[in-house]
Design an enzyme around this catalytic site. Structure first.
Site, PDB file in Angstrom:
ATOM      1  N   HIS A   1     -58.137   0.763 -58.633  1.00 34.67           N
ATOM      2  CA  HIS A   1     -57.337   1.139 -59.622  1.00 34.67           C
ATOM      3  C   HIS A   1     -56.265   2.768 -58.782  1.00 34.67           C
ATOM      4  O   HIS A   1     -56.559   3.046 -57.985  1.00 34.67           O
ATOM      5  CB  HIS A   1     -58.591   1.565 -60.562  1.00 34.67           C
ATOM      6  CG  HIS A   1     -58.097   2.801 -61.358  1.00 34.67           C
ATOM      7  ND1 HIS A   1     -57.876   4.605 -61.418  1.00 34.67           N
ATOM      8  CD2 HIS A   1     -57.903   2.930 -63.012  1.00 34.67           C
ATOM      9  CE1 HIS A   1     -57.375   5.322 -61.930  1.00 34.67           C
ATOM     10  NE2 HIS A   1     -57.444   3.933 -62.963  1.00 34.67           N
ATOM     11  N   SER A   2     -54.975   1.971 -59.809  1.00 35.95           N
ATOM     12  CA  SER A   2     -54.159   2.865 -59.080  1.00 35.95           C
ATOM     13  C   SER A   2     -53.593   2.835 -57.584  1.00 35.95           C
ATOM     14  O   SER A   2     -53.396   1.755 -57.005  1.00 35.95           O
ATOM     15  CB  SER A   2     -54.497   4.349 -59.794  1.00 35.95           C
ATOM     16  OG  SER A   2     -53.381   5.675 -59.557  1.00 35.95           O
ATOM     17  N   MET A   3     -53.647   4.147 -57.154  1.00 38.11           N
ATOM     18  CA  MET A   3     -54.142   4.094 -55.620  1.00 38.11           C
ATOM     19  C   MET A   3     -54.539   2.521 -55.042  1.00 38.11           C
ATOM     20  O   MET A   3     -54.482   2.112 -54.187  1.00 38.11           O
ATOM     21  CB  MET A   3     -54.058   5.544 -54.824  1.00 38.11           C
ATOM     22  CG  MET A   3     -53.395   5.007 -53.287  1.00 38.11           C
ATOM     23  SD  MET A   3     -54.608   6.829 -52.507  1.00 38.11           S
ATOM     24  CE  MET A   3     -55.740   6.237 -52.298  1.00 38.11           C
TER      25      MET A   3
END
Length: 368
Positions: free
Chosen positions: A169-171
């Site tokens: 998720h994301s980074m």
């Protein structure tokens, strides 16, 4: 498994009604904390007497604290069993984003467990309940995560050839892609599932951006300045803080007390509870240690391994917007699937848990 049974299991995975360790009703928790003035919410929500309201029972039952090779304690959550080690199939490894915690994968972990899949979610170093490091070069973080994962697999006698699905998720998408390029020949990686990915190249964090690097290095030496700003100018806004407003889409409801509405409001409080405990030095460290992706190597590895890629984006994501997701899609030379969830912001697994679980059941589990 029939569609009716699938729906029932998805509903169970997304339910948080029985999750608070305090056993208090969700509506009571929501009403209690939503009535607190914004500036007082931080101290109220962090009061030790209230911690059980935001301790999730499923995670509490499945969490474990592992000592890394550097004697740093890392919190993980899994459904491995020493007494039933041969039943491990299709391992889903979940990596949260910048400042995130494994709590955000609650619906997916429950879904895996209900469908007989194995999962391992990790609080990366410095976030959630894992210990901080002195520095955070992304390449080192990736190596440490690989070592940690391999040590856990060894401890539970899980085959190294296990089919793995990397979920970021994301980074955590960057961490997953770095892990993929470095270790795809060692691991059998079936899927890369990228939730709310950042841009394929984050130019502001490039090592050649001298101003940004100087600013980050300066703040890293005095992280209390960032903490001061976060506490006094953002977290003091309570549920109107950026970590909530940018991470959730504001939906209108005809009935403020219907269970889906109450569950989402409760998850916002869980997110805020975790947000106010994020360590500023770790945030700065990860930004300072950011490593770009090698897209030539990623595409070469995708072709060699035949790994499938699924990108899931929120329509109203203000953190990593639709352009980021589309640019990531276009960075792959092979055909990949991009799914945009309507009425959804950045914390996809909380803000649109049912939609995400449906995607996993129909797009990923169906291929296992």
């Amino acid at each position: 498994m029939s569609e009716v049974n699938n729906d029932a299991l998805i509903n169970k995975a997304c339910s948080v009604e029985d999750e608070p360790l305090s056993h208090n009703k969700l509506l009571d928790i929501v009403h209690k904390f939503e009535s607190v003035q914004d500036k007082q919410l931080v101290s109220q929500i962090l009061d030790a007497d209230n911690s059980d309201d935001f301790t999730l029972q499923f995670i509490k039952q499945h969490e474990e604290f592992i000592d890394s090779d550097e004697n740093k304690r890392v919190r993980v959550c899994h459904n491995f069993s020493r007494s039933n080690i041969n039943d491990v199939k299709d391992l889903y490894i979940c990596l949260p984003g910048l400042g995130g915690s494994l709590d955000q994968f609650l619906p997916l972990m429950k879904l895996c467990d209900l469908f007989g899949k194995s999962f391992l979610a990790i609080d990366v170093f410095g976030f959630g309940k894992s210990d901080e490091l002195d520095q955070y070069p992304m390449s080192d973080i990736v190596k440490k995560l690989h070592t940690l994962i391999m040590n856990i697999l060894t401890e539970y006698n899980i085959k190294k050839s296990q089919t793995i699905h990397l979920v970021g998720h994301s980074m955590g998408c960057y961490l997953s892609l770095h892990l993929f390029t470095k270790f795809n020949k060692e691991w059998s990686i079936s899927h890369l599932i990228l939730l709310a990915p950042p841009a394929p190249t984050v130019t502001n964090l490039g090592k050649d951006n001298r101003l940004a690097q100087w600013t980050l290095k300066t703040l890293y030496r005095v992280p209390w300045l960032v903490t001061f700003y976060r506490e006094w100018f953002d977290q003091s806004k309570g549920l109107n803080s950026s970590g909530i407003q940018n991470f959730f889409h504001q939906r209108e409801s005809k009935n403020d007390d219907d269970i889906e509405n109450v569950s989402l409001r409760y998850l916002k409080l869980v997110q805020y509870y975790n947000n106010v405990q994020i360590k500023s030095k770790s945030l700065l460290g990860y930004l300072l240690g950011w490593d770009p992706l090698d897209w030539n190597q990623i595409n070469k590895s995708i072709k060699e391994s035949h790994t499938e890629v699924i990108i899931i984006s929120g329509e109203f994501d203000k953190v990593t917007d639709a352009k980021c997701a589309n640019d990531v899609k276009n960075s792959f030379e092979e055909e990949v699937e991009l799914i945009t969830i309507p009425n959804c912001a950045h914390t996809i697994t909380f803000d649109a848990s049912r939609e995400v679980c449906n995607i996993f059941v129909n797009k990923v589990f169906s291929q296992d």
